[in-house]
Design a protein around this motif. Sequence first.
Motif, PDB file in Angstrom:
ATOM      1  N   ILE A 194       0.844  -1.204   0.000  1.00 22.74           N
ATOM      2  CA  ILE A 194       0.000   0.000   0.000  1.00 22.74           C
ATOM      3  C   ILE A 194       0.877   1.251   0.000  1.00 22.74           C
ATOM      4  O   ILE A 194       0.653   2.185  -0.775  1.00 22.74           O
ATOM      5  CB  ILE A 194      -0.939   0.012   1.212  1.00 22.74           C
ATOM      6  N   LEU A 195       1.882   1.270   0.870  1.00 20.98           N
ATOM      7  CA  LEU A 195       2.773   2.422   0.958  1.00 20.98           C
ATOM      8  C   LEU A 195       3.522   2.634  -0.357  1.00 20.98           C
ATOM      9  O   LEU A 195       3.715   3.782  -0.798  1.00 20.98           O
ATOM     10  CB  LEU A 195       3.753   2.242   2.112  1.00 20.98           C
ATOM     11  N   ASN A 196       3.938   1.548  -0.999  1.00 20.92           N
ATOM     12  CA  ASN A 196       4.605   1.671  -2.292  1.00 20.92           C
ATOM     13  C   ASN A 196       3.682   2.315  -3.323  1.00 20.92           C
ATOM     14  O   ASN A 196       4.113   3.171  -4.110  1.00 20.92           O
ATOM     15  CB  ASN A 196       5.055   0.296  -2.789  1.00 20.92           C
ATOM     16  N   CYS A 197       2.417   1.910  -3.331  1.00 20.14           N
ATOM     17  CA  CYS A 197       1.457   2.494  -4.267  1.00 20.14           C
ATOM     18  C   CYS A 197       1.232   3.980  -3.990  1.00 20.14           C
ATOM     19  O   CYS A 197       1.041   4.772  -4.915  1.00 20.14           O
ATOM     20  CB  CYS A 197       0.129   1.745  -4.203  1.00 20.14           C
ATOM     21  N   LEU A 198       1.263   4.347  -2.715  1.00 14.25           N
ATOM     22  CA  LEU A 198       1.103   5.759  -2.336  1.00 14.25           C
ATOM     23  C   LEU A 198       2.350   6.576  -2.636  1.00 14.25           C
ATOM     24  O   LEU A 198       2.282   7.809  -2.698  1.00 14.25           O
ATOM     25  CB  LEU A 198       0.781   5.866  -0.841  1.00 14.25           C
ATOM     26  N   GLY A 199       3.497   5.898  -2.783  1.00 11.81           N
ATOM     27  CA  GLY A 199       4.752   6.620  -2.952  1.00 11.81           C
ATOM     28  C   GLY A 199       5.317   7.119  -1.644  1.00 11.81           C
ATOM     29  O   GLY A 199       6.155   8.016  -1.617  1.00 11.81           O
ATOM     30  N   VAL A 200       4.869   6.501  -0.536  1.00 17.25           N
ATOM     31  CA  VAL A 200       5.349   6.863   0.797  1.00 17.25           C
ATOM     32  C   VAL A 200       6.508   5.925   1.160  1.00 17.25           C
ATOM     33  O   VAL A 200       6.361   4.699   1.040  1.00 17.25           O
ATOM     34  CB  VAL A 200       4.224   6.739   1.839  1.00 17.25           C
TER      35      VAL A 200
END
Length: 209
Positions: free
Chosen positions: A186-192
Amino acid sequence: MTGPQRITLAMTGASGAQYGLRLLDCLVQEEREVHFLISKAAQLVLATETDVVLPAKPQAMQAFLTEYTGAAPGQIRVYGKEDWMAPVASGSGAPAAMVVVPCSTGTLSAIATGACNNLIERAADVALKERRQLILVPREAPYSSIHLENMLKLSNMGVTILPASPGFYNQPQTVEDLVDFVVARILNCLGVPQDLLPRWGEHHLVSED
């Protein structure tokens, strides 16, 4: 700071409350402002699957989550299910990204049809109409044709459908490792930025021979 600075995080009544709590914690640690929404069904699941019992009122819940995650004052903002004056209810005030985790198939259906019967559904509708990032994390097995049709419909609108399906190539040792796998995606998809899980190939050593 990479990725969105303000993120809407919604939890609905599917199994997998740990995913939502862990994502909240990670977003707080990355100094993101989180607009938090949770359904009554999700509160019941949360109390069933974890030791966390959230207060019923938004203000008390906000204070609880702020202390629970170590967030800065005002970093987490909690809204009730019919708080139509909340920033997430309007395209002029909503964050640039929204994640629904876990996402029940009922919520999936409501978002796909534009129901807007509560603030979670309205916030997702805003994300869709404003062409903002929307990530849905369904947790169901097996999927019916209705579920799959709704996912395809939303995917064609630009929504990221990210099922809670942990991988095992990182050789998880605990339930927490499995949770972190999904949250890292999820964080990878957000770019976080995240250090829960190495990106594929990061630790692959190539021989010079």
